[in-house]
Motif scaffolding. Sequence first.
Motif, mmCIF file in Angstrom:
data_model
loop_
_atom_site.group_PDB
_atom_site.id
_atom_site.type_symbol
_atom_site.label_atom_id
_atom_site.label_comp_id
_atom_site.label_asym_id
_atom_site.label_seq_id
_atom_site.Cartn_x
_atom_site.Cartn_y
_atom_site.Cartn_z
ATOM 1 N N GLU A 1 0.833 9.725 4.793
ATOM 2 C CA GLU A 1 1.861 8.424 4.561
ATOM 3 C C GLU A 1 2.458 7.906 6.443
ATOM 4 N N VAL A 2 1.142 8.701 7.460
ATOM 5 C CA VAL A 2 1.056 8.114 8.493
ATOM 6 C C VAL A 2 0.101 7.827 8.996
ATOM 7 N N THR A 3 -0.063 6.626 10.049
ATOM 8 C CA THR A 3 -1.206 6.963 10.358
ATOM 9 C C THR A 3 -1.564 7.136 11.755
ATOM 10 N N ASN A 4 -3.478 8.344 12.266
ATOM 11 C CA ASN A 4 -3.463 8.711 13.000
ATOM 12 C C ASN A 4 -3.606 8.131 14.522
ATOM 13 N N ASN A 5 -3.623 6.740 14.800
ATOM 14 C CA ASN A 5 -4.144 6.255 16.156
ATOM 15 C C ASN A 5 -3.771 4.831 15.056
ATOM 16 N N GLU A 6 -3.023 4.449 16.448
ATOM 17 C CA GLU A 6 -2.549 3.031 16.581
ATOM 18 C C GLU A 6 -3.021 2.003 18.104
ATOM 19 N N LEU A 7 -3.948 1.395 18.162
ATOM 20 C CA LEU A 7 -4.009 1.009 19.235
ATOM 21 C C LEU A 7 -4.298 -0.656 19.479
ATOM 22 N N GLN B 1 -6.395 3.975 13.446
ATOM 23 C CA GLN B 1 -6.418 4.845 12.365
ATOM 24 C C GLN B 1 -6.503 5.557 11.625
ATOM 25 N N HIS B 2 -6.421 5.282 9.991
ATOM 26 C CA HIS B 2 -5.116 5.743 9.228
ATOM 27 C C HIS B 2 -5.823 7.405 9.404
ATOM 28 N N VAL C 1 0.783 -1.104 -0.041
ATOM 29 C CA VAL C 1 -0.059 0.241 -0.112
ATOM 30 C C VAL C 1 0.930 1.236 -0.001
ATOM 31 N N MET C 2 2.083 1.397 0.572
ATOM 32 C CA MET C 2 3.279 2.220 0.762
ATOM 33 C C MET C 2 3.445 2.685 -0.909
ATOM 34 N N LEU D 1 1.300 14.543 -5.731
ATOM 35 C CA LEU D 1 0.672 15.845 -3.955
ATOM 36 C C LEU D 1 1.674 16.865 -3.209
ATOM 37 N N ASN D 2 0.743 17.436 -2.673
ATOM 38 C CA ASN D 2 1.441 18.260 -1.887
ATOM 39 C C ASN D 2 1.875 18.299 -0.695
ATOM 40 N N PRO D 3 3.789 18.141 -0.770
ATOM 41 C CA PRO D 3 4.703 17.154 0.192
ATOM 42 C C PRO D 3 4.296 16.983 1.593
#
Length: 431
Positions: free
Chosen positions: A43-49, A71-72, A21-22, A34-36
Motif C-alpha cells: 500500500e506504499v510506493t517504494n520510491n517517489e522522485l 516506483q511502486h 486505486v487504494m 492478503l497477509n497483513p
Amino acid sequence: MALVKAIKSSKPPKQGMLKNVMAQFEAASKLVNLNPNIKKILEVTNNELIIYFPVRMDNGTIEIFKGYRVQHNNALGPYKGGLRYHPTIDIDSVKALAMWMTWKTSLAGLPYGGAKGGIQMDTSKYSTAELERITRRFTYALGENIGPEHDIPAPDVNTNAQTMAWIADTYMSTKSPSERSKNQHVVTGKPIGSGGLEGRDRATGYGVFLTIKYWAKHKNVNLKGKTFIVQGFGNVGYWAAYFLEQEGAKMVGAQDAYASITYEDGINVSQLLEYTKTNQGSIEGYPNATSIDKDAFFGLSCDILIPAALGNQITVDNAPAIKAFLIAEGANGPTTVEAEQILLEKGVEIIPDILCNSGGVIGSYFEWLQNRNGELWQLDDILTKLDKKIKDVFRKVLETSKSKKIDMRSAAYVLAIKRIENAYVQRGIFP
Ligand code: NAD
C-alpha cells in the motif's frame, strides 16, 4: 460485484485516482485475505522522485519544469511504466498510475514491477525542438533512477516513439561507447530502426480489441454490426477502433480533448485519423459527423464504450446515462469506484484496465527481450504471441470471476495480488 460491494461496505465515497486505486486494493486485499505484512508493503510506493529541471526555450529564456518518477513495487522484476506529459500530472496521480502498473504486470505474468512518471506540462505550448530539449534534460535528471534492468519507461499520454528515441539516445550517450548498445532497452516503445518492436504502436489498442473479442466469444455476442464509441482518439483509442472496425463493428462516436462527434451510420476510422493529421491531431470539425456537447458523449446510444483518454472520466454524474452493455477500459483508471457500482448494478460489464490495456506492456516486454537478446522479431509472430498471451490472461480472469462469483476487476486483482504475495512469501523480507 464483490470488490465493489466490499468497497461500498468499508469505504466512504472517494475522489481522485489515488483514492480509487487504494479503495480497489483495500477491497481486493479482503477478497484474497492478503497477509497483513505484505499488505503494508504494497500500500506504499517504494520510491517517489520529484525533479525540477531547467530547459532553454526557443526564444532564449529558461523555463523550469516539474518531472516525476514513482516506483511502486519491484518484487517481480524491474520497475515498468509509462511517462505522461500532461498538466494534470501530480504526485498522487503518478502514484496511482504506478500502482496500477504493478497489478497489470503481475496479472500478465511478466517479470516486472510497476512505475509511472511524467512532466506537468501542456505539450501544445512547445515546439518540437523544445519538447526534445525538455525530454533530454528530464532523462539526464532522472540519471540512474532509470535503467534497462532497473526501471524501464514507455510512452503514455502525449509521449510517443519519438519521445522514447530521445530518451534512449540521451541515456545511452551518458555511457561509455562500449556500454552504449547494451543500454538500448532503457525504454520501450521506441521507433522501429532504433530498437523498436514491429507492432508496438498498435499493441495496446490491439490488446483492447482482443479482450473485447474474447469477451464477445464467451458471451456469444457477434461483433459484426455492433456499435461503439471511443473517448480519446490517440494511440490506444485509434488502434482499438481500427481493429473493431475490421471486425465489422461501427464507430458511432468519438471524443478527444477538443471535441465530441457522432454519426449513427458510422464514422470511418481511417478517414478520421487522416483528418486529424491535417488538424493538429484533433477530431474537431470533422466534416462527416455531427458535433455534440462534451457532457452528452457517454450517453450516446451504442453497444460498447471504450474510454481511452484519462482517468476518472466515468463518474456518478455520467454513469447513469451510459447505454453501452460493455465498457472496455483502454485508459488507466477511467471509472471511479462509485460509478462502477452504478454500472454493475445496471448490468453493464467492465473489462478492467489492468487486463484490457495490458497489450501495451506485453508488447513492451517483447521489445525489451528483443533488445536484450539482440534479436529482430517479425510482426506476424509478435501479434500471434500477443494474442496468445492476452487470450491466456483473459481466460484466467474469466475462470476466477466465475469460480469466485466476482466481477472481472475483482478477479483480475485477485490474480495480480496473489502472484506478488506468493513472491514475498517464498523470499521473505530482508534482512
Ligand atoms: P495519446 O496521447 O496518444 O492520446 C490521448 C487521447 O486522449 C488524445 O486523443 C487526447 O486528445 C484525448 N484526451 C485528452 N484529454 C481528454 C479529455 N479530457 N477528454 C477527452 N479526450 C481527451 O495517449 P494514449 O497513449 O492513447 O493513452 C490513452 C490512455 O491509455 C491513457 O490513460 C494511458 O495511460 C492508457 N494506456 C496507454 C498505453 C500505451 O501504450 N500508449 C498503454 C496502456 C494504457
